[in-house]
Structure formats: structure tokens, C-alpha cells
Write a protein that holds these residues in place. Structure first.
Motif, PDB file in Angstrom:
ATOM      1  N   HIS A  27      -3.194  -4.345  -9.356  1.00  0.00           N
ATOM      2  CA  HIS A  27      -2.046  -5.030  -9.960  1.00  0.00           C
ATOM      3  C   HIS A  27      -2.558  -5.944 -11.075  1.00  0.00           C
TER       4      HIS A  27
ATOM      5  N   LYS B 277      -3.954   3.615  -8.325  1.00  0.00           N
ATOM      6  CA  LYS B 277      -2.565   3.345  -8.716  1.00  0.00           C
ATOM      7  C   LYS B 277      -2.535   1.993  -9.416  1.00  0.00           C
TER       8      LYS B 277
ATOM      9  N   ILE C 280      -0.239  -1.183 -11.074  1.00  0.00           N
ATOM     10  CA  ILE C 280       1.009  -1.941 -11.217  1.00  0.00           C
ATOM     11  C   ILE C 280       0.774  -2.928 -12.347  1.00  0.00           C
TER      12      ILE C 280
ATOM     13  N   THR D 112       2.445  -6.158 -14.507  1.00  0.00           N
ATOM     14  CA  THR D 112       3.488  -7.166 -14.642  1.00  0.00           C
ATOM     15  C   THR D 112       3.320  -7.803 -16.010  1.00  0.00           C
TER      16      THR D 112
ATOM     17  N   HIS E 298       1.962   3.238 -12.189  1.00  0.00           N
ATOM     18  CA  HIS E 298       2.731   3.557 -10.989  1.00  0.00           C
ATOM     19  C   HIS E 298       4.005   2.715 -10.914  1.00  0.00           C
ATOM     20  N   HIS E 299       3.916   1.456 -11.310  1.00  0.00           N
ATOM     21  CA  HIS E 299       5.075   0.550 -11.289  1.00  0.00           C
ATOM     22  C   HIS E 299       4.872  -0.519 -12.358  1.00  0.00           C
TER      23      HIS E 299
ATOM     24  N   CYS F  13       6.684  -4.167 -14.111  1.00  0.00           N
ATOM     25  CA  CYS F  13       7.643  -5.251 -13.898  1.00  0.00           C
ATOM     26  C   CYS F  13       7.618  -6.158 -15.124  1.00  0.00           C
TER      27      CYS F  13
END
Length: 160
Positions: free
Chosen positions: A82, A104, A106, A108, A137-138, A140
Motif C-alpha cells: 500500500h 498486489k 494499493i 492512495t 489492484h485498488h 483511493c
């Protein structure tokens, strides 16, 4: 409250960012994330950019220097990483290396800097950057109010 992990081997999530002080958006957000992960019993390790090491909170000193960052990318063991950064070069480098390592990712984003970069880039750069972001993967976007440098160009509403 969840007890700290005995070893970093069990960590499932690597977080790359900075803790307070100084107190600000990103560092406070990270502090909240690690408290929530601890409450939920999710194993993590925070790789602290400012060089702080707090073993009882699963915080390992990483540093902002290029070699330390590359070392982190090449050696991170956790399957999920992350990132809290708005530096385009760091994001692209991380995505390429971590994709090759099958991690993976992430992301932000804490400011409008990436959108400004995208809007002012050539079409080829936009395509390359879009391709890199498609490997995330994600993602934000956390945006509460513009920084002084964003005031003249911001199109996003302020929370103030």
C-alpha cells in the motif's frame, strides 16, 4: 487492542509512508490505517519514509533516498503493498517492479498532483501512465482541501 506481531514474517500488508509528527493529512491517515489494521487483526508492516523505527507498532525505518526505495521494492516480502505518495516517478517505478514481483498494489492519492500531471502530459505519456495505473489492484483518492499551490487550478470542491 491487538498485540504487536512477533515477527515481520507474518505480515501480509506492507505500507509505505510516513507517521506523525509532523501532523498532517498523510501521516494522520496512515496512523488511523495501522490502528484499524491492528483492531481487525490484519498483519502489517509500515515502512516509514522518515527513518523512524517503532518495533512495538510494526514500524520499520525505510527512508526517502532512492537506493532505500529501490531496496524496499526489490526486497519487500508482503504480498500486498500500500503506497501513499503522489510522486509520479515513484508510482511508475513501484508499479513496474512490483508487477514483475507479482505483488498486489494499493495506491492512495492525497492531492490533485497526479491529475495535474496527467492533464499537462503528452498523449503518449498519458497512455503509458494509464497503462501503469491499470496494474493497480485498488486506488483511493483522498482530497479534503487544496494546498496553496492547488488553489488556482483546483477543480475539486474543498471540504472547508
Amino acid at each position: 487492542m491487538q498485540r504487536p506481531l512477533k515477527t515481520m514474517e507474518r505480515a501480509r500488508v506492507a505500507i509505505y509512508g510516513s507517521l506523525p509528527p509532523p501532523f498532517g493529512g498523510v501521516s494522520v491517515h496512515l496512523n488511523r490505517i495501522i490502528e484499524r489494521l491492528r483492531e481487525e487483526g490484519i498483519p502489517f508492516c509500515l515502512y516509514e519514509q522518515r527513518g523512524k523505527s517503532i518495533p512495538e507498532r510494526n514500524v520499520v525505518a525505510s527512508g526517502r533516498k532512492l537506493l532505500r526505495f529501490v531496496h524496499f521494492l526489490l526486497c519487500v516480502r508482503e504480498p500486498i503493498v500500500h503506497f501513499h505518495t503522489s510522486k509520479v516517478s515513484a508510482i511508475v517505478t513501484a508499479l513496474v517492479v512490483l508487477q514483475l514481483r507479482r505483488r498486489k498494489v494499493i495506491l492512495t492519492f492525497h492531492s490533485e498532483r497526479l491529475m495535474r500531471f496527467y492533464r499537462t502530459s503528452t498523449r503518449l505519456t498519458q497512455l503509458a501512465f494509464t497503462f501503469c495505473l491499470s496494474k493497480v489492484h485498488h486506488a483511493c483518492l483522498l482530497y479534503t482541501s487544496p494546498s496553496p499551490r492547488d488553489l488556482s487550478t483546483s477543480r475539486m470542491p474543498s471540504s472547508a
